[in-house]
Design a protein around this motif. Structure first.
Motif, PDB file in Angstrom:
ATOM      1  N   VAL A  21       0.851  -1.177   0.000  1.00 24.51           N
ATOM      2  CA  VAL A  21       0.000   0.000   0.000  1.00 24.51           C
ATOM      3  C   VAL A  21       0.895   1.238   0.000  1.00 24.51           C
ATOM      4  O   VAL A  21       1.772   1.375   0.845  1.00 24.51           O
ATOM      5  CB  VAL A  21      -0.923   0.031   1.241  1.00 24.51           C
ATOM      6  CG1 VAL A  21      -1.735   1.311   1.281  1.00 24.51           C
ATOM      7  CG2 VAL A  21      -1.831  -1.177   1.277  1.00 24.51           C
ATOM      8  N   ILE A  22       0.647   2.094  -0.960  1.00 24.95           N
ATOM      9  CA  ILE A  22       1.309   3.388  -1.019  1.00 24.95           C
ATOM     10  C   ILE A  22       0.265   4.385  -0.546  1.00 24.95           C
ATOM     11  O   ILE A  22      -0.729   4.639  -1.236  1.00 24.95           O
ATOM     12  CB  ILE A  22       1.783   3.715  -2.452  1.00 24.95           C
ATOM     13  CG1 ILE A  22       2.762   2.665  -2.960  1.00 24.95           C
ATOM     14  CG2 ILE A  22       2.358   5.122  -2.519  1.00 24.95           C
ATOM     15  CD1 ILE A  22       4.050   2.558  -2.174  1.00 24.95           C
ATOM     16  N   ALA A  23       0.471   4.901   0.653  1.00 27.90           N
ATOM     17  CA  ALA A  23      -0.520   5.768   1.276  1.00 27.90           C
ATOM     18  C   ALA A  23       0.122   7.065   1.750  1.00 27.90           C
ATOM     19  O   ALA A  23       1.311   7.090   2.065  1.00 27.90           O
ATOM     20  CB  ALA A  23      -1.165   5.045   2.464  1.00 27.90           C
ATOM     21  N   PRO A  24      -0.675   8.127   1.850  1.00 25.26           N
ATOM     22  CA  PRO A  24      -0.124   9.406   2.278  1.00 25.26           C
ATOM     23  C   PRO A  24       0.170   9.483   3.770  1.00 25.26           C
ATOM     24  O   PRO A  24       0.974  10.303   4.196  1.00 25.26           O
ATOM     25  CB  PRO A  24      -1.206  10.412   1.889  1.00 25.26           C
ATOM     26  CG  PRO A  24      -2.471   9.620   1.877  1.00 25.26           C
ATOM     27  CD  PRO A  24      -2.068   8.235   1.453  1.00 25.26           C
ATOM     28  N   ARG A  48      -4.542   6.306   6.427  1.00 22.25           N
ATOM     29  CA  ARG A  48      -4.968   5.724   5.141  1.00 22.25           C
ATOM     30  C   ARG A  48      -4.406   4.325   4.966  1.00 22.25           C
ATOM     31  O   ARG A  48      -5.085   3.443   4.447  1.00 22.25           O
ATOM     32  CB  ARG A  48      -4.523   6.613   3.975  1.00 22.25           C
ATOM     33  CG  ARG A  48      -5.385   7.811   3.764  1.00 22.25           C
ATOM     34  CD  ARG A  48      -6.769   7.486   3.196  1.00 22.25           C
ATOM     35  NE  ARG A  48      -6.680   7.334   1.756  1.00 22.25           N
ATOM     36  CZ  ARG A  48      -7.362   6.439   1.062  1.00 22.25           C
ATOM     37  NH1 ARG A  48      -8.170   5.608   1.653  1.00 22.25           N
ATOM     38  NH2 ARG A  48      -7.223   6.359  -0.235  1.00 22.25           N
ATOM     39  N   LEU A  49      -3.187   4.095   5.409  1.00 25.07           N
ATOM     40  CA  LEU A  49      -2.597   2.759   5.323  1.00 25.07           C
ATOM     41  C   LEU A  49      -3.447   1.758   6.100  1.00 25.07           C
ATOM     42  O   LEU A  49      -3.782   0.686   5.588  1.00 25.07           O
ATOM     43  CB  LEU A  49      -1.167   2.773   5.858  1.00 25.07           C
ATOM     44  CG  LEU A  49      -0.445   1.435   5.883  1.00 25.07           C
ATOM     45  CD1 LEU A  49      -0.137   0.950   4.483  1.00 25.07           C
ATOM     46  CD2 LEU A  49       0.836   1.540   6.689  1.00 25.07           C
ATOM     47  N   VAL A  50      -3.817   2.099   7.306  1.00 26.94           N
ATOM     48  CA  VAL A  50      -4.634   1.213   8.144  1.00 26.94           C
ATOM     49  C   VAL A  50      -6.013   1.014   7.522  1.00 26.94           C
ATOM     50  O   VAL A  50      -6.529  -0.102   7.464  1.00 26.94           O
ATOM     51  CB  VAL A  50      -4.736   1.780   9.579  1.00 26.94           C
ATOM     52  CG1 VAL A  50      -5.771   1.035  10.399  1.00 26.94           C
ATOM     53  CG2 VAL A  50      -3.368   1.733  10.249  1.00 26.94           C
ATOM     54  N   ILE A  57      -1.534  -1.131  -4.097  1.00 25.91           N
ATOM     55  CA  ILE A  57      -2.709  -0.283  -3.919  1.00 25.91           C
ATOM     56  C   ILE A  57      -2.226   1.129  -3.624  1.00 25.91           C
ATOM     57  O   ILE A  57      -1.485   1.348  -2.668  1.00 25.91           O
ATOM     58  CB  ILE A  57      -3.613  -0.794  -2.789  1.00 25.91           C
ATOM     59  CG1 ILE A  57      -4.131  -2.188  -3.128  1.00 25.91           C
ATOM     60  CG2 ILE A  57      -4.776   0.174  -2.555  1.00 25.91           C
ATOM     61  CD1 ILE A  57      -4.947  -2.836  -2.035  1.00 25.91           C
ATOM     62  N   LEU A  58      -2.629   2.055  -4.477  1.00 19.48           N
ATOM     63  CA  LEU A  58      -2.331   3.468  -4.273  1.00 19.48           C
ATOM     64  C   LEU A  58      -3.534   4.092  -3.580  1.00 19.48           C
ATOM     65  O   LEU A  58      -4.626   4.148  -4.146  1.00 19.48           O
ATOM     66  CB  LEU A  58      -2.086   4.166  -5.611  1.00 19.48           C
ATOM     67  CG  LEU A  58      -0.940   3.636  -6.469  1.00 19.48           C
ATOM     68  CD1 LEU A  58      -0.913   4.345  -7.813  1.00 19.48           C
ATOM     69  CD2 LEU A  58       0.380   3.783  -5.753  1.00 19.48           C
ATOM     70  N   PHE A  85       5.813   8.557   0.272  1.00 22.26           N
ATOM     71  CA  PHE A  85       4.630   7.901   0.822  1.00 22.26           C
ATOM     72  C   PHE A  85       4.898   7.666   2.300  1.00 22.26           C
ATOM     73  O   PHE A  85       6.017   7.865   2.775  1.00 22.26           O
ATOM     74  CB  PHE A  85       4.344   6.568   0.114  1.00 22.26           C
ATOM     75  CG  PHE A  85       5.533   5.659  -0.001  1.00 22.26           C
ATOM     76  CD1 PHE A  85       5.921   4.833   1.047  1.00 22.26           C
ATOM     77  CD2 PHE A  85       6.292   5.642  -1.150  1.00 22.26           C
ATOM     78  CE1 PHE A  85       7.035   4.018   0.953  1.00 22.26           C
ATOM     79  CE2 PHE A  85       7.409   4.821  -1.267  1.00 22.26           C
ATOM     80  CZ  PHE A  85       7.773   4.010  -0.207  1.00 22.26           C
ATOM     81  N   PHE A  86       3.878   7.239   3.036  1.00 27.00           N
ATOM     82  CA  PHE A  86       4.067   6.988   4.460  1.00 27.00           C
ATOM     83  C   PHE A  86       5.074   5.860   4.665  1.00 27.00           C
ATOM     84  O   PHE A  86       4.948   4.786   4.084  1.00 27.00           O
ATOM     85  CB  PHE A  86       2.748   6.600   5.145  1.00 27.00           C
ATOM     86  CG  PHE A  86       2.991   6.031   6.521  1.00 27.00           C
ATOM     87  CD1 PHE A  86       3.306   6.872   7.578  1.00 27.00           C
ATOM     88  CD2 PHE A  86       2.989   4.671   6.737  1.00 27.00           C
ATOM     89  CE1 PHE A  86       3.587   6.348   8.840  1.00 27.00           C
ATOM     90  CE2 PHE A  86       3.267   4.137   7.986  1.00 27.00           C
ATOM     91  CZ  PHE A  86       3.566   4.985   9.043  1.00 27.00           C
ATOM     92  N   HIS A  87       6.065   6.132   5.489  1.00 31.80           N
ATOM     93  CA  HIS A  87       7.014   5.119   5.948  1.00 31.80           C
ATOM     94  C   HIS A  87       7.621   5.644   7.236  1.00 31.80           C
ATOM     95  O   HIS A  87       7.477   6.814   7.578  1.00 31.80           O
ATOM     96  CB  HIS A  87       8.089   4.807   4.893  1.00 31.80           C
ATOM     97  CG  HIS A  87       8.916   5.990   4.512  1.00 31.80           C
ATOM     98  ND1 HIS A  87      10.008   6.418   5.236  1.00 31.80           N
ATOM     99  CD2 HIS A  87       8.801   6.853   3.478  1.00 31.80           C
ATOM    100  CE1 HIS A  87      10.530   7.475   4.655  1.00 31.80           C
ATOM    101  NE2 HIS A  87       9.816   7.774   3.598  1.00 31.80           N
TER     102      HIS A  87
END
Length: 126
Positions: free
Chosen positions: A1-4, A8-10, A57-58, A92-94
């Motif tokens: 998952v590429i999330a901001p 959003r990731l969760v 998933i974007l 992205f979020f990391h």
């Protein structure tokens, strides 16, 4: 998952329970190793080949775009109306330190619109 962001990731992970996800830190680590904070289609393809990932998933502002990791073909779309975060850490979020090198190395945060525009351009959905 590429999330901001983590929210959003969760949210995406909970909605797509039939997938087995890898943490975005693994992709961020590969980008950091290559000193490349601006992931391209080729970066995704190489990473996905190495990690045996089939889809990505974007998590964008209008919903979740499921794409084939090698061809970047759109496989599905699930509409969503999440609250847009005011600032997003690129790419992205990391949970790692900022990824140095390249154009994004000087850009620490962007707006939700800029995040969406970057990834929509990668999947030709501008």
């Amino acid at each position: 998952v590429i999330a901001p962001n983590i929210d959003r990731l969760v949210r995406v992970s909970a909605r797509h329970k039939n997938y087995r996800f890898i943490h975005p830190d693994i992709f961020a680590s590969a980008l950091a190793n290559a000193k490349n904070p601006q992931p391209s289609r080729a970066d995704f393809a190489v990473f996905c080949e190495q990690m045996m990932v089939g889809t990505v998933i974007l998590a964008l502002g209008d919903g979740d775009y499921t794409i084939d990791c090698r061809t970047f073909a759109l496989l599905g779309f699930a509409a969503d109306n999440p609250t847009a975060p005011s600032e997003i850490a690129m790419p992205f979020f990391h949970r790692l330190n900022p990824i140095t090198g390249g154009w994004f190395s000087s850009v620490r945060t962007v707006s939700a619109a800029e995040f969406d525009a970057y990834y929509k351009k990668l999947i030709n959905k501008e």
